[in-house]
Every structure is written in structure tokens, then in C-alpha cells.
Design an enzyme around this catalytic site. Structure first.
Site, PDB file in Angstrom:
ATOM      1  N   GLU A 175       5.473  -5.517   5.138  1.00 15.80           N
ATOM      2  CA  GLU A 175       5.756  -6.942   5.506  1.00 15.80           C
ATOM      3  C   GLU A 175       6.330  -7.643   4.534  1.00 15.80           C
ATOM      4  O   GLU A 175       7.255  -8.542   4.720  1.00 15.80           O
ATOM      5  CB  GLU A 175       4.386  -7.709   5.828  1.00 15.80           C
ATOM      6  N   HIS A 204       2.895  -2.198   1.535  1.00 17.59           N
ATOM      7  CA  HIS A 204       2.974  -3.605   2.209  1.00 17.59           C
ATOM      8  C   HIS A 204       4.376  -3.754   2.996  1.00 17.59           C
ATOM      9  O   HIS A 204       5.200  -4.412   2.311  1.00 17.59           O
ATOM     10  CB  HIS A 204       2.502  -4.635   1.600  1.00 17.59           C
ATOM     11  N   CYS A 243      -2.323  -1.001   4.192  1.00 14.86           N
ATOM     12  CA  CYS A 243      -3.323  -0.820   2.919  1.00 14.86           C
ATOM     13  C   CYS A 243      -4.612  -0.716   3.067  1.00 14.86           C
ATOM     14  O   CYS A 243      -5.013   0.496   3.361  1.00 14.86           O
ATOM     15  CB  CYS A 243      -3.203  -2.270   2.012  1.00 14.86           C
TER      16      CYS A 243
END
Length: 543
Positions: A517, A515, A381
Site C-alpha cells: 500500500e 506493505h 504483513c
């Protein structure tokens, strides 16, 4: 009809209700049951989207664009079940819905009250959109006795009476502190917590007692007697080496068996915990070695601010059978010095997302170090945006390259997104738009360049990842930056929004606007985190 398990907490916060819920959900799954997990948050914010990470930790984003509590991340990581907007609600959203209905006249002039209007809204949330599942696990944030939580406890009390007999279970997580001076474990805090819960009409069926040492039989019997539960329903919850050992530990203590016994399930399927044993063994014996990864961020003093990133790094370690040592570096402190000594022992560098100008120059310095020293780099990001700004300054010769998020001075390589497409809908924003819920949120598709590093990692050229941002790299600079050596290897399907950048002649240099993750699981590590940790392992063998 689903059976409902309500998870409450007492004595103190941060006892691990979220992990307990996630672990129990995974244990029920291991027996072949379908589960759904939900979170009731008593705070007055509509959602955590505008809350400071120092206050709340990370904001977990779902595929459908909901900004939710970080516990939903635990739910997804442990069960693999994707959460949705309908799995997290706050007091703020409850009241917002009620006030909107009152203004529309939906209540036909009635006086709007906590009972029945607020409690009905909570019950509707708990029961709605359950889908075809066997169990719905619903966690209540905070602790029993908090004034903010009273409407939620009352709503669950009502549900326990309104649902068919045998369809609900109350699991209460509490604390058994050990007093060193007295040399004994104290059960009184648990007794008082249960007494408080019973005073509002809820009798817990199972107690999960968090402790730092084994609970003696005498204490277990005492708790059962004073708290009006079966002795077998007093489950000890000891500290575990890793959060991914918790399902195994709670299964060994009989938590899932006690829950099924409560519901009258006779001869339940055996639990298949193979994948959890494999994960536990890998974490305990990382036979491929260890790597040092530096994370240069804004909120590093609170680990929960980057919870999904820290867990995704663990998952990458599991995939490569290595131990991942993470050093958290405050970007603002790093930018005050030109000495990169804090990065010299790092085998890889990660710059995560964030908002605002503070620490931006420190992140850019981290990018410069990684790029010039050939250290594997992963920008997420804002971390991608800072990588692009760094490349513009130091590779493409745009010395005043910056982002409009930091002001209008300079050449804004990164700017505010004013419009984008979600499905068949065109969304528009301006700098004066409210902050809450107005970013590019949720899952969006991207197209990857064939033969790129990311396409190799994913094994495909079409992906879908979760986003949370309101600024975007300006595609008008794409040609100039690519000529300087920064390759745009992923873009939105319409080609307007850059999604991924990489440097082909670098050992591993990738920046992503989304993102990744958020979609990583211990039993299914995200391919980019898997590749990043592998690059760190390769780097460790060079030094």
C-alpha cells in the site's frame, strides 16, 4: 537554488495542511516544476515508530527505512516523488542530534540553547539534501501558538531573512467557521491566528481558508484587510467529494497561480491537469459497478491507522473503474463469535498489519472464512503471517501453530527475526533490543516464482517493496506447508525469508510480508491492489 514554501496551520488541527501541501506540490508539478515535500513535527518522540496508531495514525515507511508521519504518504501519492529520512524530522530527533553533539564536544563548551543551537539544527534540516528541485514545500505540524512548535516557527522566521529576497513564501491554513445560530461565517478565528503568527515575526503571504461553504467577497476583503495580505491571496478551501479532487479545486481557486505570482514568476507554464481530471471523472462515475471489501484489523476505530490501505483500495477501484465500499471490522470483536455474518456480504477480505496478540484469533477466523468460502483474500504483513498460521493449523495439521510474538507456547511457525542482510550490511536483533527503529524497515528485493499469481500481477519476477516488521515466517516449514497446498511464491534473494504466499486453486488468495500500500498512487495503482479489487469485482458477479 530552490524556492521554499512554508505551510503552517492555525485555529484547530486537522484542517488539511498535509493535503494542501501535497495538492500544491502536484499543481506545481503539473506546470513542469520539480518539487520536494517535507514535514516538521513538533512532538518529542524521535519518530512515530513506537507511537500508538490511536495516537498518531499509521506509520509511513520510506524506501530508505525511515518511519515517518502519515502526511509523507499524501506527499508521495499526489506527486509520485519518493520521500526519504531527510524529509521528516521531529523535536525529539532534533534534540537527540544536539545532545549527541554536545556529548562529543562539538560545541566547544558553549552553553547549548534553543537559539541558536536548536534553530540552527532545524534550519540545517530544511536546507539539506534538497537536490535539483525548483520548490521545497515544508509543512509544520500542529498549530501556531503551540508551545512545542515555537522553535520551528522561529527557525523558519530566521530562514526567511537569511535566504535571498523572494526565495520564501508563507502559506497559512486556517478555518472560517459558519455559526448557524448567527447565520454567518466568522472571520475572527482567522484574524486571531494570523495575529499570533505575526507576533512571532512571520507575516503570511497567502491564506488558505478552509470552509464548508463559499466565502463571500465581503468576508474575503475583510480578511485581506485585517490580515495584511492581498485580496487575491485569500484562497478558499472548500470540502471536496474526494481528496483527489483537491488539486483541481485549489487550481480553480488560483492557489498555484498566487504562489507563482508571489515568487515573481512571469508567464509560468500552463498546468496540465489531465490525469487529475481522469481520476476525478472515474471516481465520480465508476461505470463498472461497486464492490464490498471487509478489512479485519486491530485499529479500525481510527481510519488514519490504515490510511495508506484505504487509499490503495481507492486506487484499485480507479484502475478497475469500480466504487470500493470498505467495511472496517474490529478483529477482537470478531473473534468473540463463531458467526461470520459480518463477512457474508463481503466480496473480498483484507487483513492488514499490526503488532501484538490482541485480535489475532479474529484475523485467523477471517482467513479461514476467506479460504473455505473461496472469497478473495489479501493478507499484509501480520495478515500474511496469520494466513500461514491458519494454513498450518487447518491444512497441514499443525494444530498448535502460532507465532512467538504471542508467546512461546505451541509450534511457532512465525518467529522473531534475529538477523538479515541490508545491502552489504548484516543486521542483528534480539528480543531485548529497543523497539524504536529496530525492525526490518524500508525497501528490500524479492524473487517471485514464474507463473505465480503475483508474478502475473507484477509482470516480472523481481520486485522491491517496503517492509516494517520484526517477525518472519519460518522457512523451515516451507516444504510441509507447500505439500498442504500453500505455495511460497516469493522469497528474499538468499531464499531465507518468505515474502509471499498464495493458494493456487483459490480465486485470489495472496499474503505478502511487505506493505504494498505504501507504493500505490492514484495515477499508478499498485498491481496487487489492482488485482485484488478485480478479484472482488469478479466475486460480486458470482453472488
Amino acid at each position: 537554488m530552490p524556492r521554499y514554501i512554508f505551510i503552517t496551520g492555525g485555529v484547530v488541527s486537522s484542517l488539511g495542511k498535509g493535503l494542501a501541501s501535497a495538492a500544491l506540490g502536484s499543481l506545481l508539478q503539473s506546470r513542469g516544476y520539480k518539487v520536494r515535500l517535507r514535514k516538521l513535527d513538533p512532538y518529542l518522540n524521535v519518530d512515530p515508530g513506537t507511537m500508538s496508531p490511536y495516537q498518531h495514525g499509521e506509520v509511513y515507511v520510506t524506501d530508505d527505512g525511515a518511519e515517518t508521519d502519515l502526511d509523507l504518504g499524501h506527499y508521495e501519492r499526489f506527486t509520485g516523488v519518493s520521500a526519504a529520512q531527510s524529509d521528516n524530522v521531529t523535536t525529539g530527533r532534533i534534540y537527540s542530534n544536539i545532545l549527541a553533539a554536545e556529548r562529543r564536544g562539538d560545541y566547544l563548551g558553549a552553553t547549548v540553547q534553543v537559539i541558536p543551537h536548536v534553530t540552527n539544527e532545524i534550519k540545517n534540516f530544511v536546507l539539506s539534501d534538497a537536490g535539483d528541485v525548483d520548490f521545497v514545500l515544508c509543512e509544520v505540524g500542529g498549530t501556531v501558538g503551540d508551545i512545542e512548535g515555537l522553535p520551528f516557527f522561529e527557525a523558519l522566521r530566521q530562514l526567511s531573512q537569511e535566504l535571498p529576497r523572494g526565495q520564501t513564501c508563507f502559506l497559512h491554513v486556517t478555518l472560517l467557521p459558519y455559526i448557524g445560530a448567527a447565520g454567518e461565517m466568522k472571520t475572527k478565528p482567522t484574524q486571531h491566528s494570523v495575529k499570533e503568527l505575526r507576533s512571532i515575526g512571520i507575516q503570511p503571504d497567502i491564506l488558505l481558508c478552509r470552509a464548508d461553504r463559499p466565502v463571500q467577497d465581503g468576508d474575503r476583503k475583510k480578511i485581506a484587510r485585517f490580515c495584511n495580505v492581498r485580496e487575491s491571496a485569500v484562497i478558499q478551501g472548500l470540502d471536496a467529494p474526494s481528496i483527489y479532487d483537491v488539486p483541481l479545486a485549489y487550481h480553480a481557486e488560483g492557489l498555484d497561480k498566487e504562489v507563482l505570482n508571489h515568487f515573481g514568476v512571469i508567464n509560468p507554464p500552463d498546468a496540465d491537469l489531465t490525469r487529475w481530471w481522469d481520476i476525478s471523472k472515474t471516481l465520480a462515475n465508476p461505470d463498472a459497478g461497486e464492490v464490498n471489501i471487509a478489512v479485519v484489523g486491530k485499529y479500525t476505530v481510527l481510519p488514519d491507522a490504515y490510511k495508506s490501505i484505504s487509499e490503495a483500495l481507492v486506487h484499485g477501484g480507479i484502475a478497475n473503474r469500480v466504487k470500493v465500499n470498505v467495511t472496517w471490522i474490529e478483529a477482537e470483536e470478531f473473534e468473540k463469535s463463531d458467526d461470520p455474518h459480518v463477512l457474508k456480504d463481503a466480496h473480498a477480505i483484507l487483513v492488514p498489519g499490526g503488532f501484538g496478540e490482541r485480535g489475532a484469533e479474529g484475523k485467523i477466523k477471517a482467513v479461514t472464512f476467506a479460504r473455505t468460502k473461496k472469497v478473495p483474500y489479501f493478507g499484509i504483513c501480520l495478515g500474511m503471517q496469520m494466513a500461514v498460521v491458519e494454513a498450518a493449523r487447518n491444512m497441514a495439521g499443525i494444530e498448535d501453530a502460532s507465532s512467538s510474538e504471542f508467546g512461546e507456547d505451541g509450534t511457532n511457525i512465525v518467529g522473531l527475526m534475529t538477523e538479515w542482510v541490508r545491502g552489504n550490511e548484516r543486521l542483528e536483533r534480539t528480543k531485548d533490543t529497543d523497539l524504536g527503529g529496530t525492525m526490518r524497515l524500508g525497501a528490500y528485493p524479492a524473487l517471485l516464482s514464474p507463473n505465480s499469481r503475483v508474478a502475473e500481477a507484477y509482470g516480472t519476477t523481481q520486485i522491491e517493496e517496503r517492509h516494517r516488521h520484526r517477525y518472519e515466517v519460518n522457512v523451515d516449514y516451507k516444504e510441509q506447508l507447500e505439500a498442504a497446498g500453500l505455495h511460497f511464491s516469493g522469497v528474499s534473494p538468499d531464499g531465507i525469508l518468505p515474502e509471499i504466499v498464495e493458494i493456487p486453486d483459490h480465486p485470489w488468495f495472496v499474503g505478502v510480508q511487505y506493505h504494498p500500500e505504501l507504493k500505490s498512487r492514484p495515477f499508478d495503482p499498485h498491481p496487487l491492489f489492482k488485482g485484488f479489487v478485480k478479484a472482488a469485482l469478479d466475486q460480486s458477479r458470482l453472488v
